[in-house]
Design an enzyme around this catalytic site. Structure first.
Site, PDB file in Angstrom:
ATOM      1  CB  THR A   1      -0.903   0.050   1.285  1.00 35.47           C
ATOM      2  OG1 THR A   1      -1.711  -1.017   0.934  1.00 35.47           O
ATOM      3  CG2 THR A   1      -1.697   1.370   1.279  1.00 35.47           C
TER       4      THR A   1
ATOM      5  NE  ARG B   1      -7.926  -8.778   0.236  1.00 35.19           N
ATOM      6  CZ  ARG B   1      -6.906  -7.757   0.497  1.00 35.19           C
ATOM      7  NH1 ARG B   1      -6.790  -7.078  -0.376  1.00 35.19           N
ATOM      8  NH2 ARG B   1      -6.038  -7.950   1.625  1.00 35.19           N
ATOM      9  CB  VAL B   2     -12.531  -5.020  -0.079  1.00 35.04           C
ATOM     10  CG1 VAL B   2     -12.468  -3.376   0.691  1.00 35.04           C
ATOM     11  CG2 VAL B   2     -13.565  -4.975  -1.371  1.00 35.04           C
ATOM     12  N   GLY B   3      -9.518  -5.230   1.004  1.00 40.03           N
ATOM     13  CA  GLY B   3      -8.851  -5.136   2.189  1.00 40.03           C
ATOM     14  C   GLY B   3      -9.173  -3.916   3.126  1.00 40.03           C
ATOM     15  CG  ASP B   4      -5.492  -2.490   5.354  1.00 45.12           C
ATOM     16  OD1 ASP B   4      -5.209  -3.152   4.618  1.00 45.12           O
ATOM     17  OD2 ASP B   4      -4.853  -1.389   5.409  1.00 45.12           O
TER      18      ASP B   4
ATOM     19  CB  THR C   1       1.355  -0.990   4.029  1.00 45.98           C
ATOM     20  OG1 THR C   1       1.485  -2.063   3.168  1.00 45.98           O
ATOM     21  CG2 THR C   1       2.864  -1.076   4.920  1.00 45.98           C
ATOM     22  N   GLY C   2       0.294  -3.741   4.768  1.00 44.26           N
ATOM     23  CA  GLY C   2       0.330  -5.129   5.389  1.00 44.26           C
ATOM     24  C   GLY C   2      -0.889  -6.109   5.015  1.00 44.26           C
TER      25      GLY C   2
ATOM     26  N   GLY D   1      -3.951  -6.843   4.878  1.00 42.78           N
ATOM     27  CA  GLY D   1      -5.386  -6.110   4.905  1.00 42.78           C
ATOM     28  C   GLY D   1      -6.506  -6.914   6.067  1.00 42.78           C
TER      29      GLY D   1
END
Length: 285
Positions: free
Chosen positions: A153, A181-184, A203-204, A206
């Site tokens: 990110t 798919r949706v992350g953080d 970042t990382g 999610g």
């Protein structure tokens, strides 16, 4: 420079992220991860400032700068637009059709497909029947029909001369991911947060970041009197061992970034030629 011209902290953060989205070395905007089908790219971005205003897009496709769309959402009645609605909203802003794929991002996708078929398959994918749940428009690629976990990110956190904070994030997500798919990144308080006491960008992994509402938790630590270093250390400790993690934390007094592995970052005060970074972090001040 947005800040030096007296601009808003969130707009300064957006301007910084646009530069990173346009650099194909990063997994955001141009160069974003190609998904598991080897063709599609879905991107997320978000913007927040310390007065609580927030805007985000999730699963947006075929735009050059998702963070600019997220900034426009911040001025709308909504907090988050996703998928086709986000892409159509971008078109109303005059953003033309754009393919963010690069030869390198396609190469990375093929590499992740190979990982999925190898003994190095990530643990969470070993017991998941992804062939049965394949949800892309195209069929399973030939290379995946026999008997892939990068994430990055880009983010910018800003403190303006009047003491307000802004933060913006953008990501191309994962190659090893189903469609949708949706992350953080577009989740308020997960990948980013800005409040009266500072701003946080993460970042990382999610899913792990979302589970602990990481960025809001770090800001709460700042609000309770923790230093930027102590707050960042807590963030890394919350995720370490369950996924990758890195955070940038800025307060009225200081800026730092900490990760569980080497992470590129840089920062400076407006008007100064001295840059902070991994070899020169100012954790208190």
């Amino acid at each position: 420079m947005v800040l030096e011209a007296g601009g808003d902290a969130a707009d300064a953060a957006v301007a910084g992220v646009v530069l990173l989205e346009d650099d194909p070395r990063f997994n955001a905007g141009t160069g974003s991860c190609v998904r598991l089908d080897g063709q599609s790219i879905q991107m997320d971005a978000s913007v927040m400032r310390s007065d609580g205003k927030f805007g985000a897009v999730a699963g947006i496709e075929r735009v050059k700068n998702p963070v600019r769309v997220a900034r426009a959402v911040m001025d709308s009645p909504h907090l988050l637009l996703q998928g086709d609605g986000a892409t159509r909203f971008a078109r109303t802003l005059g953003m033309t059709d754009y393919d963010p794929a690069t030869p390198e991002s396609l190469r990375r996708s093929h590499k992740q497909q190979a990982v999925l078929m190898s003994q190095d398959t990530p643990l969470e994918w070993r017991s998941f029947d992804w062939r049965t749940h394949w949800n892309f428009d195209s069929p399973v690629p030939e290379r995946l029909r026999a008997d892939a976990n990068a994430h990055d990110t880009v983010g910018v956190a800003v403190r303006s001369a009047n003491g307000s904070f802004g933060v913006a994030l953008s990501t191309g997500g994962l190659s090893l991911a189903l469609r949708g798919r949706v992350g953080d990144v577009p989740i308020l308080g997960a990948g980013l947060y800005a409040g009266q006491d500072g701003a946080v960008a993460a970042t990382g992994s999610g899913e792990r970041v979302v589970e602990v509402a990481l960025a809001r938790k770090v800001h709460d630590l700042l609000a309770s009197g923790s230093s930027v270093k102590d707050a960042a250390d807590v963030a890394v400790a919350l995720i370490r061992g369950r996924g990758d993690i890195g955070v940038i934390v800025i307060s009225a007094q200081a800026l730092t970034a900490i990760a569980d592995r080497p992470m590129a970052w840089a920062g400076r005060e407006s008007g100064s030629n001295a840059w902070l970074g991994p070899s020169n972090p100012r954790q208190e001040g």
